[in-house]
Design a protein around this motif. Structure first.
Motif, short mmCIF file in Angstrom:
data_model
loop_
_atom_site.label_atom_id
_atom_site.label_comp_id
_atom_site.label_asym_id
_atom_site.label_seq_id
_atom_site.Cartn_x
_atom_site.Cartn_y
_atom_site.Cartn_z
N PRO A 43 -7.70 49.77 20.79
CA PRO A 43 -7.87 49.32 19.41
C PRO A 43 -6.55 49.00 18.71
CG PRO A 43 -8.05 51.69 19.52
CD PRO A 43 -7.94 51.22 20.93
N ILE A 44 -6.67 48.35 17.55
CA ILE A 44 -5.54 48.10 16.67
C ILE A 44 -5.32 49.36 15.81
CG2 ILE A 44 -4.77 46.78 14.67
CD1 ILE A 44 -4.40 45.29 17.28
N VAL A 45 -4.08 49.78 15.70
CA VAL A 45 -3.77 51.03 15.01
C VAL A 45 -3.22 50.75 13.61
CG1 VAL A 45 -2.48 53.19 15.12
CG2 VAL A 45 -3.20 52.07 17.25
N LEU A 46 -3.82 51.38 12.62
CA LEU A 46 -3.38 51.28 11.23
C LEU A 46 -2.99 52.68 10.74
CD1 LEU A 46 -6.38 49.15 9.86
CD2 LEU A 46 -4.30 48.30 10.96
N LYS A 47 -1.92 52.76 10.01
CA LYS A 47 -1.52 54.05 9.46
C LYS A 47 -2.32 54.33 8.19
CE LYS A 47 2.41 56.85 7.97
NZ LYS A 47 3.88 56.91 7.81
N ASP A 48 -2.90 55.50 8.10
CA ASP A 48 -3.62 55.90 6.89
C ASP A 48 -2.59 56.44 5.90
OD1 ASP A 48 -5.11 57.15 4.90
OD2 ASP A 48 -6.71 57.73 6.28
N GLN A 49 -2.17 55.56 4.99
CA GLN A 49 -1.12 55.93 4.04
C GLN A 49 -1.61 56.93 3.01
OE1 GLN A 49 1.87 55.32 4.51
NE2 GLN A 49 2.40 53.20 4.94
N LYS A 50 -2.91 56.97 2.75
CA LYS A 50 -3.42 57.89 1.74
C LYS A 50 -3.45 59.33 2.23
CE LYS A 50 -6.01 54.79 -1.26
NZ LYS A 50 -7.29 54.55 -1.96
N GLN A 51 -3.67 59.51 3.53
CA GLN A 51 -3.71 60.87 4.08
C GLN A 51 -2.36 61.33 4.61
OE1 GLN A 51 -7.19 62.57 6.16
NE2 GLN A 51 -7.78 60.43 6.52
N SER A 52 -1.53 60.40 5.04
CA SER A 52 -0.26 60.78 5.67
C SER A 52 0.69 61.40 4.65
CB SER A 52 0.39 59.55 6.30
OG SER A 52 -0.38 59.07 7.38
N ASN A 53 1.53 62.28 5.15
CA ASN A 53 2.54 62.92 4.31
C ASN A 53 3.79 63.14 5.17
OD1 ASN A 53 2.38 65.68 5.61
ND2 ASN A 53 0.26 65.46 4.90
#
Length: 449
Positions: free
Chosen positions: A272-282
Motif C-alpha cells: 500500500p501507499i503510506v501516509l503519516k497520520d499527523q493528527k495522532q503522531s507526536n
C-alpha cells in the motif's frame, strides 16, 4: 520463464520485507501537513446530479473506460451539439479505472466539446496512452539487484514514478481542483481502502460534508450484534469514509499519481501507499495510515456515488434535486468455471487466490446493486434517478466476449485485445445511447422551466 521470475519477485518481497532499497523515508511516506487556510469550492451540480462510476481491472479497465468515454463523446450529443460528457459532475473510480479517469480529468480540453478538433485529437492521445506498456518498465526496475528485496510499499513508489513519467508529471490535486473550479473537468474521486481500519479512503477535494454518513439507526443496530466485538466502529470505520484532512494531511499538495497508485495497489506486489497520520503522531511516536486497492472496499466505486446522492436528496431538501443519472462502467470479467471443472485439482495456488478475489468482488457487487435497487424502489425521493450499466458483455457478440474473457488484469494489453475493448465500447454505448438521452434530456427541460 517470465512467470517464474514474477513468482520469484513476489516470494522475495514476502520473505525479505525489511531489506534495504534506494528509497528514503521522505519519499516513501507522504506527510505534508494540511494548510489551515486552504479550502476547496464544492461542485455546483445544479438540481440534477450526473455521476460516472468506473471499476477496476488493470489496463483492461483503463482502456475500456477510456474507450467508453470516447464513445459517449462521439455518439451522444445534446440538442445544442455538445456531448453529454460535458454535463458529468462527478467521477468515482477504482484501480485501473482511476488511472484512466485521473488522466481524463487532468488532460481533457478546457473548452466544451463543441470544439471537436481539440476533442478528436485528445481522444486519439487518450487511447494511445492507456495502451502503453507500463509493466515492462516497472518490472525492469524490480529486477535490479538492490530492489528485488524491496518492500511492496517501496515497489508501489516505483509505480508512482512510472505514472508520473508517463502521465501526470508530478501534478497535484491543487491543480486538478483548479480545473474542477473552472468547469474544465468533473470532480474526481479516487477510491482506496484504509487497511488499518477497513474504512474507505477517498482521494478527492470533496469533504466529509459532501457525503452522507452511515445512518445512526443502522450504526446503533449493528453495534448490538456480534460484529461489535470486532472493535470496528461502524460509523467512523467500517461503514465510514476517511479523507486526507482526517489525518492532518494536505490533499492539495499531494501528487495525483500517489492517489492513483493507492487506488490500484496490488496486495503482496505493489503498495500500500503510506501516509503519516499527523493528527495522532507526536515527537515520541509516529502513526501511519496504509491505503491499498479501492476494490477491496468497493470494486465499482458505486457506493461512493450513492453516498453523494443520498447526501443531496436527503440532507439538502432545500436544493430540490429533480433527478440524477449514474453511468456504471464495469470492466470486471465473469467467473469462468471452464478453467477448473475439468481438473481434479481445480486451481494452482495463484489461481485459487485469484478466484477467491473474483468471487468476493462479484458477491460484494451483487449486494451493492441489491441495496441500490431496494433503496431506489422504496423511497420516492429517488424515483428520478437512472442507472445505466455499461459492460463488454452487453455487446452480445461471442467473439468480443471470448476475447474479453482472455484479457488479463495487467499493466500491458496486447494490441488485438485492446482493439477488442474499443470495439466493445463502441457497440455497447450505441445500445444505451437512447436510454441515456431519454434520462438526461428531461432534466434540461425542467431547468428551462
Amino acid at each position: 520463464m517470465k512467470r517464474l521470475v514474477i513468482i520469484g519477485v513476489l516470494a522475495s518481497s514476502l520473505l525479505f520485507p525489511f531489506a534495504c532499497s534506494t528509497f528514503n523515508h521522505n519519499l516513501l511516506v507522504y506527510d505534508q501537513l494540511s494548510p489551515i487556510t486552504r479550502q476547496y469550492v464544492p461542485t455546483d451540480d445544479g438540481d440534477y446530479i450526473f455521476a460516472v462510476a468506473v471499476s477496476g481491472g488493470g489496463s483492461r479497465a483503463a482502456i475500456f473506460s477510456a474507450a467508453v468515454m470516447k464513445e459517449l463523446y462521439r455518439q451522444i450529443k445534446l440538442p445544442d451539439g455538445r456531448s453529454i460528457t460535458d454535463e458529468i459532475d462527478y467521477i468515482s473510480s477504482v484501480s485501473g479505472g482511476s488511472l484512466s479517469m485521473a488522466y481524463y480529468c487532468m488532460n481533457k480540453p478546457d473548452v466544451d466539446s463543441s470544439h471537436t478538433d481539440l476533442y478528436d485529437k485528445f481522444y486519439v492521445q487518450y487511447l494511445t496512452d492507456m495502451r502503453k506498456d507500463i509493466g515492462s518498465g516497472v518490472l525492469k526496475k524490480f529486477f535490479h539487484w538492490y530492489r528485488v528485496f524491496a518492500t511492496t510499499e517501496k515497489k508501489g513508489l516505483l509505480l508512482k514514478e512510472a505514472f508520473d513519467k508517463l502521465y501526470f508529471y508530478g501534478l497535484t490535486f491543487d491543480e486538478i481542483s483548479q480545473r474542477q473550479k473552472n468547469g474544465w473537468c468533473p470532480t474526481l474521486i479516487l477510491n482506496g481502502t484504509n487497511m488499518d481500519t477497513g474504512s474507505k479512503f477517498l482521494f478527492t477535494t470533496l469533504t466529509p460534508n459532501d457525503f452522507d454518513d452511515a445512518p445512526e439507526a443502522l450504526v446503533e443496530s449493528l453495534s448490538k450484534t456480534g460484529f461489535a466485538k470486532s472493535d470496528y466502529h461502524f460509523g467512523g470505520d467500517l461503514l465510514g469514509i476517511t479523507f486526507c484532512n482526517d489525518i492532518g494531511l494536505s490533499i492539495g499538495d499531494m501528487e495525483v499519481s500517489r492517489g492513483v497508485v493507492a487506488s490500484g495497489s496490488v496486495p503482496f506486489l505493489l503498495g500500500p501507499i503510506v501516509l503519516k497520520d499527523q493528527k495522532q503522531s507526536n515527537p515520541d511516536d509516529e502513526f501511519f495510515t496504509h491505503i491499498a486497492d479501492g476494490g477491496i472496499s468497493d470494486n465499482q466505486g458505486i457506493t461512493t456515488v450513492m453516498q453523494l446522492i443520498i447526501d443531496r436528496f436527503v440532507d439538502l431538501p432545500e436544493r430540490h434535486y429533480k433527478g440524477g443519472l449514474v453511468i456504471i462502467i464495469d470492466s470486471n470479467q465473469a467467473i469462468d468455471p471452464s478453467l477448473s471443472v475439468n481438473s481434479v485439482r481445480g486451481f494452482n495456488a495463484l489461481g485459487t487466490v485469484e478466484r477467491a478475489m473474483n468471487i468476493s468482488v462479484f458477491r460484494g457487487k451483487a449486494l451493492t446493486y441489491i441495496t441500490i435497487m431496494f433503496l431506489m424502489s422504496a423511497d420516492p425521493r429517488f424515483k428520478n434517478i437512472t442507472f445505466v450499466y455499461i459492460s463488454p458483455y452487453q455487446s452480445n457478440d461471442p467473439e468480443i466476449i471470448t476475447l474479453f474473457q482472455e484479457t488479463p488484469t495487467r499493466f500491458k494489453i496486447d494490441p488485438d485485445k485492446a482493439d477488442n475493448l474499443e470495439r466493445a465500447a463502441e457497440i455497447v454505448v450505441g445500445k444505451v445511447k437512447d436510454e441515456l438521452l431519454n434520462s438526461y434530456l428531461p432534466s434540461i427541460d425542467r431547468k428551462k422551466k
